[in-house]
Design a protein around this motif. Sequence first.
Motif, PDB file in Angstrom:
ATOM      1  N   ARG A  74       1.257   4.449   5.412  1.00  0.00           N
ATOM      2  CA  ARG A  74      -0.116   4.264   5.911  1.00  0.00           C
ATOM      3  C   ARG A  74      -0.544   2.808   5.722  1.00  0.00           C
ATOM      4  O   ARG A  74      -0.361   2.213   4.668  1.00  0.00           O
ATOM      5  N   ASP A  75      -1.124   2.230   6.792  1.00  0.00           N
ATOM      6  CA  ASP A  75      -1.537   0.824   6.768  1.00  0.00           C
ATOM      7  C   ASP A  75      -2.696   0.664   7.754  1.00  0.00           C
ATOM      8  O   ASP A  75      -2.486   0.603   8.959  1.00  0.00           O
ATOM      9  N   ALA A  76      -3.916   0.589   7.245  1.00  0.00           N
ATOM     10  CA  ALA A  76      -5.106   0.542   8.099  1.00  0.00           C
ATOM     11  C   ALA A  76      -5.135  -0.713   8.968  1.00  0.00           C
ATOM     12  O   ALA A  76      -5.564  -0.665  10.130  1.00  0.00           O
ATOM     13  N   THR A  77      -4.655  -1.829   8.414  1.00  0.00           N
ATOM     14  CA  THR A  77      -4.668  -3.075   9.176  1.00  0.00           C
ATOM     15  C   THR A  77      -3.744  -2.973  10.381  1.00  0.00           C
ATOM     16  O   THR A  77      -4.113  -3.356  11.504  1.00  0.00           O
ATOM     17  N   GLU A  78      -2.538  -2.457  10.151  1.00  0.00           N
ATOM     18  CA  GLU A  78      -1.597  -2.265  11.252  1.00  0.00           C
ATOM     19  C   GLU A  78      -2.133  -1.256  12.257  1.00  0.00           C
ATOM     20  O   GLU A  78      -1.969  -1.416  13.471  1.00  0.00           O
ATOM     21  N   ALA A  79      -2.778  -0.207  11.761  1.00  0.00           N
ATOM     22  CA  ALA A  79      -3.335   0.818  12.645  1.00  0.00           C
ATOM     23  C   ALA A  79      -4.333   0.196  13.618  1.00  0.00           C
ATOM     24  O   ALA A  79      -4.265   0.430  14.834  1.00  0.00           O
ATOM     25  N   VAL A  80      -5.250  -0.600  13.085  1.00  0.00           N
ATOM     26  CA  VAL A  80      -6.268  -1.228  13.939  1.00  0.00           C
ATOM     27  C   VAL A  80      -5.611  -2.186  14.924  1.00  0.00           C
ATOM     28  O   VAL A  80      -6.011  -2.268  16.096  1.00  0.00           O
ATOM     29  N   ARG A  81      -4.603  -2.929  14.474  1.00  0.00           N
ATOM     30  CA  ARG A  81      -3.939  -3.889  15.360  1.00  0.00           C
ATOM     31  C   ARG A  81      -3.330  -3.182  16.561  1.00  0.00           C
ATOM     32  O   ARG A  81      -3.489  -3.625  17.708  1.00  0.00           O
ATOM     33  N   TRP A  82      -2.638  -2.069  16.325  1.00  0.00           N
ATOM     34  CA  TRP A  82      -1.998  -1.354  17.429  1.00  0.00           C
ATOM     35  C   TRP A  82      -3.025  -0.632  18.302  1.00  0.00           C
ATOM     36  O   TRP A  82      -2.884  -0.576  19.526  1.00  0.00           O
ATOM     37  N   LEU A  83      -4.059  -0.102  17.680  1.00  0.00           N
ATOM     38  CA  LEU A  83      -5.095   0.570  18.470  1.00  0.00           C
ATOM     39  C   LEU A  83      -5.837  -0.432  19.350  1.00  0.00           C
ATOM     40  O   LEU A  83      -6.180  -0.130  20.498  1.00  0.00           O
ATOM     41  N   GLU A  84      -6.088  -1.618  18.824  1.00  0.00           N
ATOM     42  CA  GLU A  84      -6.744  -2.647  19.631  1.00  0.00           C
ATOM     43  C   GLU A  84      -5.865  -3.065  20.798  1.00  0.00           C
ATOM     44  O   GLU A  84      -6.356  -3.289  21.913  1.00  0.00           O
ATOM     45  N   ARG A  85      -4.564  -3.149  20.556  1.00  0.00           N
ATOM     46  CA  ARG A  85      -3.653  -3.491  21.645  1.00  0.00           C
ATOM     47  C   ARG A  85      -3.691  -2.405  22.725  1.00  0.00           C
ATOM     48  O   ARG A  85      -3.776  -2.695  23.923  1.00  0.00           O
ATOM     49  N   ALA A  86      -3.632  -1.154  22.301  1.00  0.00           N
ATOM     50  CA  ALA A  86      -3.668  -0.048  23.260  1.00  0.00           C
ATOM     51  C   ALA A  86      -4.993  -0.027  24.012  1.00  0.00           C
ATOM     52  O   ALA A  86      -5.029   0.204  25.231  1.00  0.00           O
ATOM     53  N   ALA A  87      -6.085  -0.261  23.304  1.00  0.00           N
ATOM     54  CA  ALA A  87      -7.408  -0.268  23.940  1.00  0.00           C
ATOM     55  C   ALA A  87      -7.497  -1.360  24.986  1.00  0.00           C
ATOM     56  O   ALA A  87      -8.072  -1.161  26.073  1.00  0.00           O
TER      57      ALA A  87
END
Length: 298
Positions: free
Chosen positions: A270-283
């Motif tokens: 689990r890594d919140a920073t990585e999660a946001v980075r990938w979600l922002e890319r997808a968005a």
Amino acid sequence: MLACLVPFAASADELGDGLATLWEVLWHQSGTPTRIVRWENDIRVRFSGINVDAHREHTLQALRAVTGEANVKLIDVTGQPDEKTANLTVEITPDDQLEDNQPCVTYLNFKVETRIDSGRVQMRDRDAWRCAHHEAMHVMGVRGHPAGQTVLSYFPWKIDGLLPLDRVMLRAWYSPRMAGGMTPFEALPVLADELVATVPAEQRQAAAQARDAFFANTIRQMHAYATGQGDVPAVVKRSGKSTGEGIRFGRSEMSYFLGIAYLEGATVTRDATEAVRWLERAATLGNRGAQAKLGAFR
């Protein structure tokens, strides 16, 4: 079980091939990674079309094999007073229908990509016998066409019965750990653990290490694929049915799925920073799921 065929100590490559096969079933032939969909109620099948009597029992045998592994109840309502309650139709078509490169096909209907509401199978008369087990696997929600030892392969090792990996898939797909709507990275550990469980106990630790190495390698490959820097997965290339648009959508979906993986610690730490980075890319690529998930953070 797989372990009964070749001992793991002598077949690390076979374990790796099995894991790769389980990953590939999570890809649609259009080039898109898929979510888990499955039946949450009884399957009530109705047969129709031509020459049904010649194919009905063999097709029922295939459907009984897959539903038996999945612990889903199958009821043949063909010709019964409650025939209209069927949620699965199997149609035997004339040989001049469908396409030579697709002599059988399964359509799954669902309002949301979690639970199968109904399905329809079409098989040409001359191809129904060899198609039955392949399409029965698709009926259960397993949509991929992996290269490994499974009836789902485009170049099958067997066509008249399930193979050990098919049984692994079905047991995992319908296990309590699995749920409709799971992303590939949520589903992969469930599938992989089912395979590792087939290995003799004294070799299971080594198998688990091989599983974890496979996870790490898959994540690296999907990082590259999602950013457009990596190669298109082999399962997509083999299908011959992918399109540029499908692959672009697949990269968007993969970015979203990686975001969810890091958010939940599925297949990765689990890594919140990585999660946001990938979600922002997808968005940024227009993925609505990622946009909604990011909106919930703010």
